[in-house]
Scaffold this motif. Structure first.
Motif, PDB file in Angstrom:
ATOM      1  N   GLY A  77      13.802 -12.467   2.804  1.00  0.00           N
ATOM      2  CA  GLY A  77      12.928 -13.527   2.081  1.00  0.00           C
ATOM      3  C   GLY A  77      11.559 -12.635   1.877  1.00  0.00           C
ATOM      4  O   GLY A  77      10.505 -13.280   1.663  1.00  0.00           O
ATOM      5  N   GLN A  78      12.071 -11.601   1.171  1.00  0.00           N
ATOM      6  CA  GLN A  78      10.850 -10.601   0.734  1.00  0.00           C
ATOM      7  C   GLN A  78      11.146 -10.345  -0.614  1.00  0.00           C
ATOM      8  O   GLN A  78      12.333 -10.293  -1.291  1.00  0.00           O
ATOM      9  N   ASN A  79      10.302  -9.650  -1.379  1.00  0.00           N
ATOM     10  CA  ASN A  79      10.499  -8.783  -2.522  1.00  0.00           C
ATOM     11  C   ASN A  79       9.736  -7.802  -2.876  1.00  0.00           C
ATOM     12  O   ASN A  79       8.822  -7.460  -2.186  1.00  0.00           O
ATOM     13  N   VAL A  80       9.893  -6.704  -3.824  1.00  0.00           N
ATOM     14  CA  VAL A  80       9.343  -5.590  -4.154  1.00  0.00           C
ATOM     15  C   VAL A  80       7.951  -5.970  -4.316  1.00  0.00           C
ATOM     16  O   VAL A  80       6.796  -5.288  -3.871  1.00  0.00           O
ATOM     17  N   ALA A  81       7.519  -6.952  -5.323  1.00  0.00           N
ATOM     18  CA  ALA A  81       6.261  -7.223  -5.817  1.00  0.00           C
ATOM     19  C   ALA A  81       5.323  -7.557  -4.533  1.00  0.00           C
ATOM     20  O   ALA A  81       4.165  -7.197  -4.514  1.00  0.00           O
ATOM     21  N   SER A  82       6.059  -8.454  -3.612  1.00  0.00           N
ATOM     22  CA  SER A  82       5.032  -8.829  -2.478  1.00  0.00           C
ATOM     23  C   SER A  82       4.482  -7.513  -1.500  1.00  0.00           C
ATOM     24  O   SER A  82       3.530  -7.366  -0.968  1.00  0.00           O
ATOM     25  N   ILE A  83       5.638  -6.784  -1.238  1.00  0.00           N
ATOM     26  CA  ILE A  83       5.381  -5.478  -0.685  1.00  0.00           C
ATOM     27  C   ILE A  83       4.209  -4.608  -1.462  1.00  0.00           C
ATOM     28  O   ILE A  83       3.520  -4.020  -0.814  1.00  0.00           O
ATOM     29  N   ILE A  84       4.558  -4.472  -2.627  1.00  0.00           N
ATOM     30  CA  ILE A  84       3.546  -3.478  -3.554  1.00  0.00           C
ATOM     31  C   ILE A  84       2.045  -4.268  -3.323  1.00  0.00           C
ATOM     32  O   ILE A  84       1.124  -3.480  -3.399  1.00  0.00           O
ATOM     33  N   LYS A  85       2.057  -5.622  -3.394  1.00  0.00           N
ATOM     34  CA  LYS A  85       0.535  -6.339  -3.354  1.00  0.00           C
ATOM     35  C   LYS A  85       0.233  -5.830  -1.981  1.00  0.00           C
ATOM     36  O   LYS A  85      -0.989  -5.693  -1.976  1.00  0.00           O
ATOM     37  N   GLN A  86       0.820  -5.911  -0.902  1.00  0.00           N
ATOM     38  CA  GLN A  86       0.499  -5.552   0.570  1.00  0.00           C
ATOM     39  C   GLN A  86       0.070  -4.037   0.399  1.00  0.00           C
ATOM     40  O   GLN A  86      -1.221  -3.577   0.957  1.00  0.00           O
ATOM     41  N   TYR A  87       0.899  -3.152  -0.200  1.00  0.00           N
ATOM     42  CA  TYR A  87       0.478  -1.671  -0.226  1.00  0.00           C
ATOM     43  C   TYR A  87      -0.888  -1.564  -0.983  1.00  0.00           C
ATOM     44  O   TYR A  87      -1.827  -0.652  -0.419  1.00  0.00           O
ATOM     45  N   GLN A  88      -0.864  -2.012  -1.984  1.00  0.00           N
ATOM     46  CA  GLN A  88      -2.100  -1.968  -2.806  1.00  0.00           C
ATOM     47  C   GLN A  88      -3.505  -2.432  -2.109  1.00  0.00           C
ATOM     48  O   GLN A  88      -4.540  -1.811  -2.028  1.00  0.00           O
ATOM     49  N   ALA A  89      -3.270  -3.504  -1.267  1.00  0.00           N
ATOM     50  CA  ALA A  89      -4.595  -3.919  -0.279  1.00  0.00           C
ATOM     51  C   ALA A  89      -4.826  -3.157   0.634  1.00  0.00           C
ATOM     52  O   ALA A  89      -6.019  -3.058   0.903  1.00  0.00           O
ATOM     53  N   CYS A  90      -3.827  -2.503   1.315  1.00  0.00           N
ATOM     54  CA  CYS A  90      -4.153  -1.719   2.540  1.00  0.00           C
ATOM     55  C   CYS A  90      -4.056  -0.392   2.544  1.00  0.00           C
ATOM     56  O   CYS A  90      -4.653   0.328   3.586  1.00  0.00           O
ATOM     57  N   CYS A  91      -3.045   0.195   1.945  1.00  0.00           N
ATOM     58  CA  CYS A  91      -2.640   1.465   2.145  1.00  0.00           C
ATOM     59  C   CYS A  91      -2.712   2.507   0.749  1.00  0.00           C
ATOM     60  O   CYS A  91      -2.556   3.681   0.924  1.00  0.00           O
ATOM     61  N   ARG A  92      -2.880   2.076  -0.427  1.00  0.00           N
ATOM     62  CA  ARG A  92      -2.733   2.959  -1.416  1.00  0.00           C
ATOM     63  C   ARG A  92      -3.798   4.129  -1.422  1.00  0.00           C
ATOM     64  O   ARG A  92      -4.688   3.814  -1.270  1.00  0.00           O
TER      65      ARG A  92
END
Length: 267
Positions: free
Chosen positions: A206-221
């Motif tokens: 129930g996930q996708n690459v875009a949603s994971i990158i969205k989280q990564y940009q917000a928290c960890c980049r």
């Protein structure tokens, strides 16, 4: 509205998702050209953020290099890694808004800004992500159809398969020497296949690459990262081993993966 446009042009900047987009050298274009290019950049950033979420930087500098007598809207572009990161765009100064919008280059370069700067051996990840995501963004925002999305990815994979016949080094080694080897097709599109496989695996959760990158940009980049650290962060965010497993499979592979049109149609 007229006063608003005049204000925007005088500042050479636009806002989208609270980002101040500063367009350098915009005044080298005609008044109509300024409006066309400003609208295109603003709309492309909005489309990108619709798919990948807000960029975590307050300012985005765009360095225009208008050209004469070129045969495509954006013949060349690159990321300018700095503080903040920006883009350099070589453009046809007379291209229409429709032509700019249908060109993939700006979506590709904007996608790069969601990832840290990786070492050359990991460029297959960054270029693969941008090559895949340019098509996802265009599909998600109605610039291309689902059928065109499948066709474009499949065409890229076919070019990579052909180049793999003569460029058979391990992917990370070839990525490190990509420009000298002129191995962009294999490096870019093998990386894109990595993210296709990741998306297909994440779909089952129930996930996708875009949603994971969205989280990564917000928290960890971070500004820079090793490939392994970046991959581990994506696994942590997705609560899976999808990225680590695929990275171990792809990083030193010498062949091109089997990705079918049927698989692409499921994305």
């Amino acid at each position: 509205m007229k006063l608003l446009w005049l204000f925007l042009f005088s500042m050479y900047s636009l806002n989208a998702f609270a980002i101040d987009v500063v367009i350098h050298n915009l005044d080298s274009l005609t008044t109509n050209g300024q409006k066309t290019v400003s609208t295109w950049i603003n709309q492309s950033l909005t489309k990108t953020q619709n798919t990948l979420g807000p960029l975590q930087q307050t300012t985005l500098p765009i360095y225009l290099k208008p050209q004469y007598f070129v045969f495509e809207p954006v013949p060349w572009a690159s990321v300018k890694r700095n503080n903040p990161d920006g883009l350099e765009l070589h453009i046809d100064r007379y291209a229409s808004l429709k032509a700019f919008t249908k060109d993939w280059t700006l979506y590709h370069e904007l996608s790069h800004l969601y990832l840290p700067l990786l070492p050359y051996s990991g460029f297959w990840l960054s270029e693969g992500f941008a090559s895949y995501m340019q098509n996802v963004i265009m599909r998600d925002n109605g610039v291309i159809s689902q059928a065109q999305f499948v066709q474009r990815l499949n065409a890229g994979f076919e070019r990579a398969r052909l180049q793999t016949k003569t460029k058979q080094q391990p992917l990370n080694e070839l990525s490190n020497d990509m420009w000298k080897q002129r191995a962009q097709q294999r490096v870019y599109w093998t990386g894109a296949a990595f993210f296709v496989e990741a998306d297909l695996a994440l779909q089952k959760q129930g996930q996708n690459v875009a949603s994971i990158i969205k989280q990564y940009q917000a928290c960890c980049r971070t500004a820079r990262s090793s490939a392994k650290t970046f991959i581990k962060e994506l696994d942590k965010l997705s609560r899976s081993s999808v990225f680590t497993t695929l990275y171990a499979k792809y990083n030193t592979r010498t062949d091109f993966p089997l990705v079918t049109k049927t698989q692409l149609s499921k994305l």
